[in-house]
Design an enzyme around this catalytic site. Structure first.
Site, PDB file in Angstrom:
ATOM      1  N   ASN A   1       0.859  -1.180   0.000  1.00 33.71           N
ATOM      2  CA  ASN A   1       0.000   0.000   0.000  1.00 33.71           C
ATOM      3  C   ASN A   1       0.901   1.238   0.000  1.00 33.71           C
ATOM      4  O   ASN A   1       1.504   1.558   1.018  1.00 33.71           O
ATOM      5  CB  ASN A   1      -0.886  -0.041   1.261  1.00 33.71           C
ATOM      6  CG  ASN A   1      -1.693   1.225   1.450  1.00 33.71           C
ATOM      7  OD1 ASN A   1      -1.766   2.075   0.562  1.00 33.71           O
ATOM      8  ND2 ASN A   1      -2.307   1.358   2.629  1.00 33.71           N
TER       9      ASN A   1
ATOM     10  N   LYS B   1       0.042   4.241  -0.224  1.00 41.19           N
ATOM     11  CA  LYS B   1      -0.613   5.418   0.382  1.00 41.19           C
ATOM     12  C   LYS B   1      -0.397   6.634  -0.530  1.00 41.19           C
ATOM     13  O   LYS B   1      -0.353   6.470  -1.749  1.00 41.19           O
ATOM     14  CB  LYS B   1      -0.101   5.625   1.811  1.00 41.19           C
ATOM     15  CG  LYS B   1      -0.204   4.321   2.631  1.00 41.19           C
ATOM     16  CD  LYS B   1       0.014   4.491   4.093  1.00 41.19           C
ATOM     17  CE  LYS B   1      -0.130   3.133   4.790  1.00 41.19           C
ATOM     18  NZ  LYS B   1      -0.007   3.232   6.243  1.00 41.19           N
TER      19      LYS B   1
ATOM     20  N   HIS C   1      -9.368   0.682   5.019  1.00 43.48           N
ATOM     21  CA  HIS C   1      -8.094   0.928   5.708  1.00 43.48           C
ATOM     22  C   HIS C   1      -8.350   1.868   6.889  1.00 43.48           C
ATOM     23  O   HIS C   1      -9.171   2.773   6.800  1.00 43.48           O
ATOM     24  CB  HIS C   1      -7.071   1.541   4.743  1.00 43.48           C
ATOM     25  CG  HIS C   1      -5.693   1.590   5.330  1.00 43.48           C
ATOM     26  ND1 HIS C   1      -5.319   2.550   6.236  1.00 43.48           N
ATOM     27  CD2 HIS C   1      -4.628   0.767   5.182  1.00 43.48           C
ATOM     28  CE1 HIS C   1      -4.065   2.319   6.621  1.00 43.48           C
ATOM     29  NE2 HIS C   1      -3.623   1.239   5.987  1.00 43.48           N
TER      30      HIS C   1
ATOM     31  N   GLU D   1      -6.812   4.304   7.995  1.00 47.72           N
ATOM     32  CA  GLU D   1      -6.635   5.737   7.709  1.00 47.72           C
ATOM     33  C   GLU D   1      -7.868   6.315   7.023  1.00 47.72           C
ATOM     34  O   GLU D   1      -8.197   7.483   7.201  1.00 47.72           O
ATOM     35  CB  GLU D   1      -5.355   5.935   6.862  1.00 47.72           C
ATOM     36  CG  GLU D   1      -4.109   5.723   7.718  1.00 47.72           C
ATOM     37  CD  GLU D   1      -2.871   5.304   6.949  1.00 47.72           C
ATOM     38  OE1 GLU D   1      -2.828   5.425   5.718  1.00 47.72           O
ATOM     39  OE2 GLU D   1      -1.915   4.836   7.621  1.00 47.72           O
TER      40      GLU D   1
ATOM     41  N   GLU E   1      -4.932  -5.403  10.588  1.00 48.78           N
ATOM     42  CA  GLU E   1      -3.910  -4.390  10.827  1.00 48.78           C
ATOM     43  C   GLU E   1      -4.200  -3.679  12.142  1.00 48.78           C
ATOM     44  O   GLU E   1      -5.037  -2.768  12.186  1.00 48.78           O
ATOM     45  CB  GLU E   1      -3.917  -3.347   9.705  1.00 48.78           C
ATOM     46  CG  GLU E   1      -3.659  -3.910   8.324  1.00 48.78           C
ATOM     47  CD  GLU E   1      -3.172  -2.829   7.372  1.00 48.78           C
ATOM     48  OE1 GLU E   1      -2.035  -2.943   6.916  1.00 48.78           O
ATOM     49  OE2 GLU E   1      -3.918  -1.867   7.121  1.00 48.78           O
TER      50      GLU E   1
ATOM     51  N   GLY F   1       2.773   2.021  10.779  1.00 44.57           N
ATOM     52  CA  GLY F   1       3.710   3.138  10.648  1.00 44.57           C
ATOM     53  C   GLY F   1       4.444   3.489  11.926  1.00 44.57           C
ATOM     54  O   GLY F   1       5.087   4.533  12.010  1.00 44.57           O
TER      55      GLY F   1
ATOM     56  N   SER G   1       3.728  -2.332  10.227  1.00 43.74           N
ATOM     57  CA  SER G   1       5.181  -2.361  10.456  1.00 43.74           C
ATOM     58  C   SER G   1       5.836  -3.675  10.050  1.00 43.74           C
ATOM     59  O   SER G   1       6.780  -4.126  10.697  1.00 43.74           O
ATOM     60  CB  SER G   1       5.495  -2.011  11.918  1.00 43.74           C
ATOM     61  OG  SER G   1       5.124  -0.671  12.195  1.00 43.74           O
TER      62      SER G   1
END
Ligand code: PGA
Length: 247
Positions: free
Chosen positions: A9, A11, A93, A95, A163, A169, A209
Site C-alpha cells: 500500500n 498510500k 483501511h 486511515e 492491521e 507506521g 510495520s
C-alpha cells in the site's frame, strides 16, 4: 494450500518515477513467488497496470466509492478502477475509517461495489491501542468482521487484512502470540459464518510495520497468508525480501 499474497500500500506516495520500482520488483521476484499486489496512488493506476501486466504483478487501488457513478466530487468508482487494469482494491483501511469517517457499513458497501466491478476487495480491520489495552481486541475484530464483510463472500473473491492500528507506521509489532490469537479468531469467525470451505480458503493478511527483518517471523503464524505492507513496500529493496519471506 491457501493463496499467499504480498500486498503493498503506497498510500499518498509516489509519482511517475516510482513506477521504476515495479520493474525492479518484477526483476527480483523469487522463483514461485506469492501473488504480489501493488496499490499505488490513483493517478498511477493506469500506468502501473500496464507495467504490471507484463511483469506478473497485480495492481490495486487504495479505496473506491460505493456507488458506480454520480455527483461525488473527487471520488473514484470501482468500475473506474477496473477500467485502468487494476484488479484489487483496499477497502476500510484504518486511515480511511479515521480520516474519512468510514463505518463498517460503508466498508461493506465498498466491498460489494468492488465485486460488482470484478475487483477483489482487501477488507481491512484492526483495533486501536486503547481497545487492546482494555482487552477488547477480539470483540472489536469480531464486530468489524460482521459489519464490514458482506454475505456473498466466496473462497476466491475477497482478502481480509488484520492491521492493528497501533502497529501501522509505528515500528511496533504485536507479539507472534498476539498475531496468532487474532488470525486464528478471524479464521474461526469466517468458518462459522461462511462454512469451512470458504472460511479455510480466504487469505488473511497481517499488516502493521512489516519489515524485511520481521516478515519471516510473522509468516510463521499458521493463519497468516501474507502481508499488507505500507512503508516497506515503497522500494524494491525493502519489499523484495518481504515477498521472499512468503516462499
Ligand atoms: P506500515 O503500513 O507497513 O507502514 O506500518 C501498513 C498499512 O497501513 O497498510
Amino acid at each position: 494450500m491457501r493463496r499467499k499474497i504480498a500486498a503493498g500500500n503506497w498510500k499518498m506516495n509516489g509519482t511517475g518515477a516510482a513506477l521504476a520500482e515495479l520493474d525492479a520488483i518484477a526483476a527480483g521476484l523469487p522463483t514461485a513467488p506469492p501473488e504480489v499486489v501493488i496499490c499505488p496512488p490513483a493517478p498511477l493506476l493506469f500506468r502501473a497496470a500496464k507495467v504490471a501486466a507484463a511483469a506478473g504483478l497485480s495492481i490495486g487501488a487504495q479505496d473506491c466509492h460505493m456507488q458506480t457513478s454520480g455527483a461525488f466530487t473527487g471520488d473514484i468508482s470501482a468500475q473506474m478502477i477496473a477500467d485502468t487494469g487494476a484488479t484489487f482494491v483496499i477497502v476500510g483501511h484504518s486511515e480511511r475509517r479515521e480520516a474519512h469517517a468510514e463505518s463498517d457499513s460503508d466498508v461493506r458497501a465498498k466491498a460489494k461495489a468492488a465485486w460488482a466491478a470484478d475487483l477483489t476487495p482487501i477488507i481491512c480491520i484492526g483495533e486501536e491501542l486503547d481497545e487492546r489495552e482494555a482487552n477488547n481486541t477480539l470483540d472489536i475484530i469480531g464486530g468489524q468482521l460482521a459489519g464490514s464483510v458482506p454475505d456473498a463472500v466466496t473462497a476466491t473473491n475477497t482478502v481480509i487484512a488484520y492491521e492493528p492500528i497501533w502497529a501501522i507506521g509505528t515500528g511496533k509489532v504485536p507479539s507472534l502470540d498476539q498475531i496468532i490469537e487474532v488470525h486464528d479468531f478471524i479464521r474461526a469467525q469466517l468458518t462459522k459464518r461462511f462454512g469451512a470451505q470458504i472460511g479455510n480458503a480466504l487469505p488473511l493478511l497481517y499488516g502493521g510495520s512489516v519489515k524485511p527483518d520481521n516478515a519471516a517471523h510473522i509468516f510463521a503464524a499458521g493463519n497468516v497468508d501474507g502481508f499488507l505492507v505500507g512503508g516497506a513496500s515503497l522500494t524494491a529493496r525493502d519489499f523484495l525480501p518481504i515477498i521472499s519471506a512468503l516462499t
